[in-house]
Design an enzyme around this catalytic site. Structure first.
Site, mmCIF file in Angstrom:
data_model
loop_
_atom_site.group_PDB
_atom_site.id
_atom_site.type_symbol
_atom_site.label_atom_id
_atom_site.label_comp_id
_atom_site.label_asym_id
_atom_site.label_seq_id
_atom_site.Cartn_x
_atom_site.Cartn_y
_atom_site.Cartn_z
ATOM 1 N N CYS A 134 -2.851 12.028 1.194
ATOM 2 C CA CYS A 134 -3.203 12.133 0.107
ATOM 3 C C CYS A 134 -4.199 13.451 -0.048
ATOM 4 C CB CYS A 134 -3.945 10.393 -0.669
ATOM 5 S SG CYS A 134 -4.897 9.911 0.271
ATOM 6 N N GLU A 153 -7.285 5.270 -7.159
ATOM 7 C CA GLU A 153 -6.806 6.943 -5.761
ATOM 8 C C GLU A 153 -5.461 7.298 -5.891
ATOM 9 O OE1 GLU A 153 -9.247 7.094 -3.367
ATOM 10 O OE2 GLU A 153 -10.501 4.496 -3.744
HETATM 11 P P1 NAD Z 1 3.938 6.468 -7.617
HETATM 12 O O1 NAD Z 1 2.746 7.178 -8.131
HETATM 13 O O2 NAD Z 1 5.300 6.696 -7.825
HETATM 14 O O3 NAD Z 1 3.823 5.263 -7.055
HETATM 15 C C1 NAD Z 1 3.074 4.290 -7.145
HETATM 16 C C2 NAD Z 1 2.407 2.841 -6.991
HETATM 17 O O4 NAD Z 1 3.193 2.611 -8.516
HETATM 18 C C3 NAD Z 1 4.170 3.049 -6.741
HETATM 19 O O5 NAD Z 1 4.141 0.998 -5.783
HETATM 20 C C4 NAD Z 1 5.346 2.673 -8.145
HETATM 21 O O6 NAD Z 1 6.326 1.037 -7.913
HETATM 22 C C5 NAD Z 1 4.197 2.228 -9.518
HETATM 23 N N1 NAD Z 1 4.773 2.071 -10.164
HETATM 24 C C6 NAD Z 1 5.031 3.231 -10.686
HETATM 25 N N2 NAD Z 1 5.167 2.904 -11.831
HETATM 26 C C7 NAD Z 1 4.273 2.235 -12.727
HETATM 27 C C8 NAD Z 1 4.136 1.584 -14.010
HETATM 28 N N3 NAD Z 1 4.306 2.565 -15.054
HETATM 29 N N4 NAD Z 1 3.102 0.822 -14.325
HETATM 30 C C9 NAD Z 1 2.599 0.183 -13.179
HETATM 31 N N5 NAD Z 1 2.896 0.684 -11.481
HETATM 32 C C10 NAD Z 1 3.540 1.660 -11.912
HETATM 33 O O7 NAD Z 1 3.137 7.666 -6.147
HETATM 34 P P2 NAD Z 1 3.859 6.990 -4.779
HETATM 35 O O8 NAD Z 1 5.416 8.241 -4.981
HETATM 36 O O9 NAD Z 1 4.347 5.444 -3.814
HETATM 37 O O10 NAD Z 1 2.404 7.635 -3.476
HETATM 38 C C11 NAD Z 1 2.568 8.794 -2.982
HETATM 39 C C12 NAD Z 1 1.312 9.490 -4.237
HETATM 40 O O11 NAD Z 1 -0.225 8.442 -4.276
HETATM 41 C C13 NAD Z 1 0.867 10.806 -4.107
HETATM 42 O O12 NAD Z 1 0.258 11.598 -5.226
HETATM 43 C C14 NAD Z 1 -0.504 10.941 -3.463
HETATM 44 O O13 NAD Z 1 -1.377 11.762 -2.970
HETATM 45 C C15 NAD Z 1 -1.011 9.650 -3.679
HETATM 46 N N6 NAD Z 1 -1.512 8.716 -2.478
HETATM 47 C C16 NAD Z 1 -3.262 8.313 -3.087
HETATM 48 C C17 NAD Z 1 -4.408 7.653 -1.949
HETATM 49 C C18 NAD Z 1 -5.267 7.810 -1.610
HETATM 50 O O14 NAD Z 1 -6.050 7.115 -1.770
HETATM 51 N N7 NAD Z 1 -6.037 8.708 -2.901
HETATM 52 C C19 NAD Z 1 -3.268 7.730 -0.304
HETATM 53 C C20 NAD Z 1 -2.096 7.599 -0.693
HETATM 54 C C21 NAD Z 1 -1.403 7.748 -1.628
#
Ligand code: NAD
Length: 498
Positions: free
Chosen positions: A277, A243
């Site tokens: 998002c 997502e």
């Molecule tokens: P992010 O990708 O920076 O981090 C998301 C999660 O992934 C965090 O818990 C982080 O610690 C983890 N992570 C980071 N590197 C990783 C790796 N190499 N392996 C595994 N896990 C890892 O995103 P964010 O800044 O926390 O969230 C914002 C983003 O999320 C935006 O792009 C937003 O649109 C999206 N989002 C999507 C939805 C949806 O349902 N489609 C909902 C909410 C947010």
């Protein structure tokens, strides 16, 4: 990234969470290692067997009690969400409360969606009794974002639990306290086994979870990280649901209710400081109503204020690094002849960004093509709704969209390439637990919520029971030439006329 800066002050093996509004220390959490994650997943395996052995009704009863705790302690949960993300307290209450219907729906509908049901048979297989059921996968790893730290991860977690799986949850490093609250609340209603566990840390802990051999990963976050998660999960053939982000558009037709459209655009683009998002980032308005719409939008947006005080309707930007992205997007627009009808370069002050409405924005500007994640909207005039549809679809993302039109709302919506569309409203589809939630393209794949969300965390198990020996025995070396000839005749009769 920011977390390492935080860790300079934190004790070894821990990280600190600070309020985005005032920098106050909110909490300190363990930075879980590969070994910690492996041990947690091992405990989850035992718990998963026990949980899968309960009936749907027994699991539903516990999920209902979990829902009850959240409902009774909304203010407490919202307090932590507010401290960690900076979002206004009332927005935090709203977010957490919207997850309640999902817990109820998943618990109630799991038996019907996943339970064993009969499947059809054909003329040649009329002697079979066919059935299919959806069984739990085992242990689901859930990696969450910070922007909706309750509603978003619970969209995976409660559907996975209702399907009979155990869950290991790694919340964002910006919202571990919120994740911890949820896990503690669930443990109160399911004290027997650690069915829903927490691990905390940054991307390295998330990567350890991806490599831990869980049965599926449910990832919510950015597209960039989703690719890393997918690559890591490929090593163990661990399936994932992704997502990711989006650059959602809102389309305003010439016959739209402009007051409603302006109010919705302001909210979908600026609530939660634009860090949604499915938040609106782009608005395409029919030329006949463009000026009137813009005036109304600016009026609504001007009435909003970013701040850290209780009266502010917009909180601070949670991620310090996001400020530079927002600044880059605004500056690019202004440099290339765009106009800030509201806000602009000086809208940014520390972690606060005041509402911005930009017009005359080139379509290849990052403000249009990338996720800005700030309280900012680009508004573009279009000659007709065909142009609006074309420009909306000209993105690699495809999460959600909204259409405002009295007569042609659904017709226009049907032409949009994205996973979810709202007509004459915004943010309505996530409130409907019966509707699957997810995107296409760079916005990810797989679905949470709804029947698809339950099946996402299960595998289809087929059973075919032979009720009596068939008159035409086909799967035997004892098959005769007569049988072959008869079977061929039947198949030709059945299918040959097409
Ligand atoms: P992010 O990708 O920076 O981090 C998301 C999660 O992934 C965090 O818990 C982080 O610690 C983890 N992570 C980071 N590197 C990783 C790796 N190499 N392996 C595994 N896990 C890892 O995103 P964010 O800044 O926390 O969230 C914002 C983003 O999320 C935006 O792009 C937003 O649109 C999206 N989002 C999507 C939805 C949806 O349902 N489609 C909902 C909410 C947010």
């Amino acid at each position: 990234m920011t977390i390492s800066v935080r860790n300079e002050q934190a004790e070894a093996g821990t990280f600190e969470v600070r309020s985005p509004g005032n920098g106050d220390l909110v909490g300190s959490f363990p930075m879980h290692t590969d070994e910690d994650v492996a041990a947690t997943v091992a405990r989850a395996r035992v718990a998963a067997d026990w949980w899968a052995g309960l009936t749907f009704r027994e699991r539903a009863e516990r999920l209902d009690r979990f829902r009850g705790i959240i409902a009774r302690r909304l203010a407490q949960l919202a307090g932590i969400m507010h401290e960690e993300t900076g979002k206004p307290h009332s927005d935090a209450v709203l977010e957490a409360s919207l997850s309640l219907d999902h817990i109820a729906w998943a618990a109630k509908h799991a038996p019907k969606v996943l339970g064993r049901r009969r499947a059809g048979v054909s003329l040649l297989t009329a002697n079979q009794a066919a059935s299919v059921e959806y069984r739990p996968l085992g242990v689901i790893g859930v990696i969450g974002p910070w922007n909706y730290p309750v509603f978003t991860p619970l969209g995976s977690i409660v559907y996975a639990l209702a399907a009979g799986n155990a869950v290991v949850f790694k919340p964002s490093e910006f919202t571990p306290g919120t994740g911890s609250w949820l896990v503690d609340a669930f443990a109160q209603v399911v004290p027997e086994h650690p069915v829903f566990q927490l691990i905390t840390g940054d991307g390295s802990t998330g990567a350890a979870l991806c490599a831990s051999g869980v049965n599926k990963m449910a990832f919510t976050g950015s597209t960039t990280t989703a690719k890393k998660v997918m690559a890591s999960c490929a090593e163990t053939l661990t399936p994932i649901v992704a997502e990711c982000g989006g650059t959602d558009a809102l389309l305003v037709d010439s016959d739209a209710d402009l007051d409603a459209a302006a109010d919705a655009a302001a909210w979908a683009g600026m609530a939660n400081a634009g860090q949604s998002c499915i938040g609106t980032e782009r608005v395409y308005v029919h030329t006949d109503v463009h000026d009137a719409f813009l005036e109304k939008l600016v009026t609504v947006a001007r009435g909003q204020r970013a701040g850290t005080d209780p009266d502010a309707t917009i909180g601070p930007i949670t991620l310090p690094s996001q400020i530079e992205t927002i600044r880059r997007h605004i500056n690019d627009v202004l440099r290339r002849g765009g106009r800030a009808v509201l806000g602009g370069a000086d809208a940014i002050d520390g972690s606060l960004v005041q509402p911005c409405v930009l017009t005359d924005v080139p379509e290849d500007s990052p403000a249009v093509t990338e996720e800005t994640f700030g309280p900012m909207l680009t508004v573009s005039r279009v000659g007709d709704m065909d142009e609006a549809v074309k420009r909306t679809n000209a993105t690699t993302y495809g999460l959600g969209a909204a259409v405002f039109s009295k007569k042609r709302g659904t017709e226009i919506a049907d032409r949009l390439r994205c996973g979810m569309v709202a007509v004459n409203a915004v943010f309505n589809y996530p409130q409907l637990p019966s509707l699957p939630f997810g995107g296409v393209g760079d916005s990810g794949f797989g679905r949470i919520h709804g029947p698809d969300g339950l099946r996402e965390f299960s595998f289809a198990r087929s059973t075919a029971r032979q009720r009596f020996t068939p008159p035409l025995a086909l799967t035997t070396f004892g098959r005769t030439a007569k049988t072959d000839s008869l079977a061929t005749k039947i198949m030709t009769l059945l299918h040959g006329r097409h």
